[in-house]
Design an enzyme around this catalytic site. Structure first.
Site, PDB file in Angstrom:
ATOM      1  N   ARG A   6       0.804  -1.224   0.000  1.00  0.00           N
ATOM      2  CA  ARG A   6       0.000   0.000   0.000  1.00  0.00           C
ATOM      3  C   ARG A   6       0.835   1.271   0.000  1.00  0.00           C
ATOM      4  NH1 ARG A   6      -4.895  -0.663   4.116  1.00  0.00           N
ATOM      5  NH2 ARG A   6      -3.168  -1.399   5.339  1.00  0.00           N
ATOM      6  N   ASP A  47      -0.622 -22.094  14.383  1.00  0.00           N
ATOM      7  CA  ASP A  47       0.575 -21.521  13.764  1.00  0.00           C
ATOM      8  C   ASP A  47       1.594 -22.592  13.384  1.00  0.00           C
ATOM      9  OD1 ASP A  47       2.301 -19.260  13.057  1.00  0.00           O
ATOM     10  OD2 ASP A  47       3.496 -19.827  14.809  1.00  0.00           O
ATOM     11  N   LYS A  52       1.178 -19.659   4.312  1.00  0.00           N
ATOM     12  CA  LYS A  52       0.413 -20.127   5.442  1.00  0.00           C
ATOM     13  C   LYS A  52       0.275 -18.983   6.445  1.00  0.00           C
ATOM     14  CE  LYS A  52       2.047 -21.392   9.238  1.00  0.00           C
ATOM     15  NZ  LYS A  52       2.879 -20.496  10.042  1.00  0.00           N
ATOM     16  N   HIS A  87       3.406 -27.211   9.949  1.00  0.00           N
ATOM     17  CA  HIS A  87       4.762 -27.777  10.006  1.00  0.00           C
ATOM     18  C   HIS A  87       4.804 -29.147  10.693  1.00  0.00           C
ATOM     19  CE1 HIS A  87       5.650 -23.853   8.654  1.00  0.00           C
ATOM     20  NE2 HIS A  87       5.828 -23.265   9.816  1.00  0.00           N
ATOM     21  N   GLU A 125      11.313 -23.375  19.809  1.00  0.00           N
ATOM     22  CA  GLU A 125      11.967 -22.112  19.438  1.00  0.00           C
ATOM     23  C   GLU A 125      12.342 -21.376  20.714  1.00  0.00           C
ATOM     24  OE1 GLU A 125      10.113 -20.141  15.768  1.00  0.00           O
ATOM     25  OE2 GLU A 125       8.421 -20.945  16.882  1.00  0.00           O
ATOM     26  N   LYS A 148       7.141 -21.629  21.967  1.00  0.00           N
ATOM     27  CA  LYS A 148       8.017 -20.455  21.895  1.00  0.00           C
ATOM     28  C   LYS A 148       8.668 -20.300  23.265  1.00  0.00           C
ATOM     29  CE  LYS A 148       6.129 -18.376  18.002  1.00  0.00           C
ATOM     30  NZ  LYS A 148       6.946 -18.659  16.820  1.00  0.00           N
ATOM     31  N   LYS A 208      13.004 -27.345   3.698  1.00  0.00           N
ATOM     32  CA  LYS A 208      14.231 -27.534   4.494  1.00  0.00           C
ATOM     33  C   LYS A 208      14.952 -28.795   4.031  1.00  0.00           C
ATOM     34  CE  LYS A 208      12.487 -25.209   8.637  1.00  0.00           C
ATOM     35  NZ  LYS A 208      13.342 -24.069   8.918  1.00  0.00           N
ATOM     36  N   HIS A 240       6.926 -23.737   4.554  1.00  0.00           N
ATOM     37  CA  HIS A 240       8.366 -23.626   4.273  1.00  0.00           C
ATOM     38  C   HIS A 240       9.171 -24.766   4.895  1.00  0.00           C
ATOM     39  CE1 HIS A 240       8.613 -21.680   8.247  1.00  0.00           C
ATOM     40  NE2 HIS A 240       9.888 -21.985   8.212  1.00  0.00           N
TER      41      HIS A 240
HETATM   42  C1  BG6 Z   1       6.382 -19.938  10.950  1.00  0.00           C
HETATM   43  C2  BG6 Z   1       5.599 -19.600  12.178  1.00  0.00           C
HETATM   44  O1  BG6 Z   1       5.576 -20.609  10.029  1.00  0.00           O
HETATM   45  O2  BG6 Z   1       7.478 -20.767  11.306  1.00  0.00           O
HETATM   46  C3  BG6 Z   1       6.496 -18.900  13.188  1.00  0.00           C
HETATM   47  O3  BG6 Z   1       4.530 -18.736  11.824  1.00  0.00           O
HETATM   48  C4  BG6 Z   1       7.717 -19.731  13.479  1.00  0.00           C
HETATM   49  O4  BG6 Z   1       5.779 -18.631  14.394  1.00  0.00           O
HETATM   50  C5  BG6 Z   1       8.397 -20.161  12.189  1.00  0.00           C
HETATM   51  O5  BG6 Z   1       8.601 -18.942  14.260  1.00  0.00           O
HETATM   52  C6  BG6 Z   1       9.499 -21.168  12.463  1.00  0.00           C
HETATM   53  O6  BG6 Z   1      10.222 -21.396  11.282  1.00  0.00           O
HETATM   54  P1  BG6 Z   1      11.745 -21.838  11.321  1.00  0.00           P
HETATM   55  O7  BG6 Z   1      12.111 -22.031   9.898  1.00  0.00           O
HETATM   56  O8  BG6 Z   1      12.497 -20.728  11.996  1.00  0.00           O
HETATM   57  O9  BG6 Z   1      11.798 -23.092  12.123  1.00  0.00           O
END
Ligand code: BG6
Length: 504
Positions: free
Chosen positions: A67, A254, A167, A259, A235, A358, A201, A197
């Site tokens: 935007r 999330d 996502k 994942h 994480e 987290k 990996k 994603h």
């Molecule tokens: C994302 C989540 O899809 O993946 C995040 O929304 C998370 O909350 C992240 O931190 C983790 O990805 P990676 O590649 O750092 O393990």
């Protein structure tokens, strides 16, 4: 089956790096959310790296769309300073950057507005229908259908156009279905790339090779030899600047919906007939369909929800979740542990413990396959034997470790020890690991859907997750606080300890 030029077998003695990038034809990519976090941290750096490796030809175009009003020069500066901020360990090469920045352009558009300037966007794109055109939607998912329609109405969707959806795809099954239906009015399913994603990996792709490139594992890969499986994505970071999104999502939506379930599918699925996208995705779908639903009767004993309180991370004091998201109260979970079951022949009676959080002690994603004990110990009743265990370390320090019982050498009695066959990536490969987005973006351009989720996969995953949510609401599942820097709440240990097992 036609040979796949991407699949090559190397000699074991060969320690050279064999990264070779198949150059793609010139393409154009239009990144909606072009100044957002994902574009600045991941997408543009990924494109820059592919450009530096000569995979992206100089006639390609990268158009950031958002935007805010910006000139092309300002956009180039935004992307450059973000690169320097987030990709510090791989500094920019000024010469390559100079050439790469010639590919960049910017267009300001308010996609929600009635008079959105789609025409202006058209002027930035090629006049030819032949060029591959990628629309990358790195914006909130409720906009996906409208943007797709806007693109179509403006005549921007050519026969060679693809759309990439980030996502989370919706917030539940219903919203995902609606978004998918909206996008499907414009794009055919085989032109829709739903990104997770994790699938880009290296170690996640290696799961397929490990399982289906080796005969050793298959006879053992079932309830007959496996006691249980643990899948962890921990994480050490908190929710950072993503509080407003995260507070509406929580760890289940999330991380688990996408994942963790993808890791589970690749670990548990049957061998596909080939690596063709639909062969792989159909097998993953079967696993999702076989997941046992969690209900009001089981959700209390088989799941744990947690939220981080104040604590320490990397020896520094850190604040609690509520302060991070600027709320007085919130029932959003930042940690979840689940005991899952796959109700099929192969996995009958093998629990799969999923865990993500987290502000855990460290960043570790791994899959632990815990084998059963030997049926009888020839070493006598008093000698403790540790059952075999295979650990697939997804990140960091990528590795595969197989823990075995070994005799310690030396005179005297028979001394047993548990030691790993240790296949670390660092010891065996010198190649730079591309970020997941580098692989995935080039797969989109090359039209390879194998590492992307099909519509039915995403919707099936939502159904399972929705049932957990509904059961949590029904039983008023409690939220357990855990100090930041600890491995989740005590209840997560109770969940597995009550089965006489423990987290690896
Ligand atoms: C994302 C989540 O899809 O993946 C995040 O929304 C998370 O909350 C992240 O931190 C983790 O990805 P990676 O590649 O750092 O393990």
């Amino acid at each position: 089956m036609a040979p796949n030029p991407d699949i090559v077998h190397l000699k074991s003695s060969d320690s050279e790096s064999h990264s070779s990038f198949v150059p793609v034809e010139p393409f154009e990519i239009i990144v909606f959310g072009g100044t957002g976090d994902l574009a600045r941290r991941k997408l543009l750096p990924a494109l820059y790296h592919r450009f530096c490796d000569n995979q992206i030809p100089g006639k390609s175009r990268i158009v950031g769309v958002s935007r805010s009003q910006k000139s092309q020069d300002e956009y180039v500066e935004t992307i450059k300073s973000a690169y320097n901020e987030f990709s510090g360990d791989e500094p920019l090469d000024p010469a390559s950057w100079g050439k790469f920045s010639n590919l960049l352009d910017y267009h300001s558009i308010d996609v929600g507005a009635k008079d959105a300037d789609w025409k202006g966007l058209q002027s930035k794109l090629s006049k030819s229908d032949k060029i591959t055109r990628v629309f990358y939607l790195a914006v909130p998912p409720f906009l996906y259908a409208d943007i797709s329609q806007g693109l179509k109405d403006a005549g921007l969707v050519t026969p060679n156009s693809r759309v990439v959806l980030e996502k989370p795809l919706g917030t539940d099954y219903e919203s995902a279905r609606e978004i998918n239906a909206g996008v499907a009015k414009v794009f055919e399913e085989n032109n829709i790339y739903r990104i997770d994603h994790y699938l880009g990996k290296e170690t996640v792709q290696n799961l397929l090779v490990l399982r289906f490139g080796n005969i050793l594992l298959e006879p053992l890969w079932s309830h007959s030899a496996i006691d249980h499986i643990q899948i962890t994505a921990a994480e050490n970071i908190g929710v950072g600047g993503r509080g407003s999104y995260y507070d509406g999502a929580g760890a289940l939506r999330d991380m688990v919906q996408n994942h963790l379930l993808q890791l589970l599918c690749l670990t548990a699925m049957e061998a596909p007939a080939s690596l063709d996208a639909d062969d792989v995705r159909t097998e993953k779908l079967k696993v999702l369909r076989a997941l046992r639903p969690l209900t009001a009767e089981t959700v209390k004993s088989e799941t744990v929800r947690g939220q981080y309180a104040r604590g320490r991370s990397n020896d520094e004091p850190v604040q609690d979740y509520l302060t991070d998201v600027g709320a007085d109260e919130s029932a959003t979970e930042t940690f979840v542990a689940i005991k899952a079951h796959i109700d099929n022949w192969r996995w009958a009676g093998v629990p799969i413990y999923l865990r993500t959080g987290k502000r855990m002690p460290e960043r570790v994603s791994e899959i632990v396959v815990q084998f059963k004990s030997v049926p009888h110990s020839v070493f006598g009743r008093d000698t403790q034997l540790n059952p075999n265990r295979m650990v697939i370390r997804v990140q960091p320090d990528e590795a595969v470790r197989l823990w075995l019982e070994i005799k310690e050498p030396g005179a005297g009695g028979l001394r047993l020890k548990t030691l790993p066959l240790n296949l670390t990536y660092a010891d065996n490969f010198t190649v730079r690991y591309p970020d997941a987005y580098e692989r995935l973006l080039m797969d989109v351009v090359r039209g390879n859907l194998s590492l992307f989720m099909r519509r039915d996969e995403v919707e099936e995953a939502w159904k399972w997750v929705d049932q957990i949510h509904a059961a949590w609401v029904q039983v008023e599942q409690s939220l357990e606080l855990y100090p930041a820097g600890q491995a989740g709440p005590r209840e997560a240990h109770d969940l597995i300890n009550s089965d006489q097992r423990e987290w690896a």
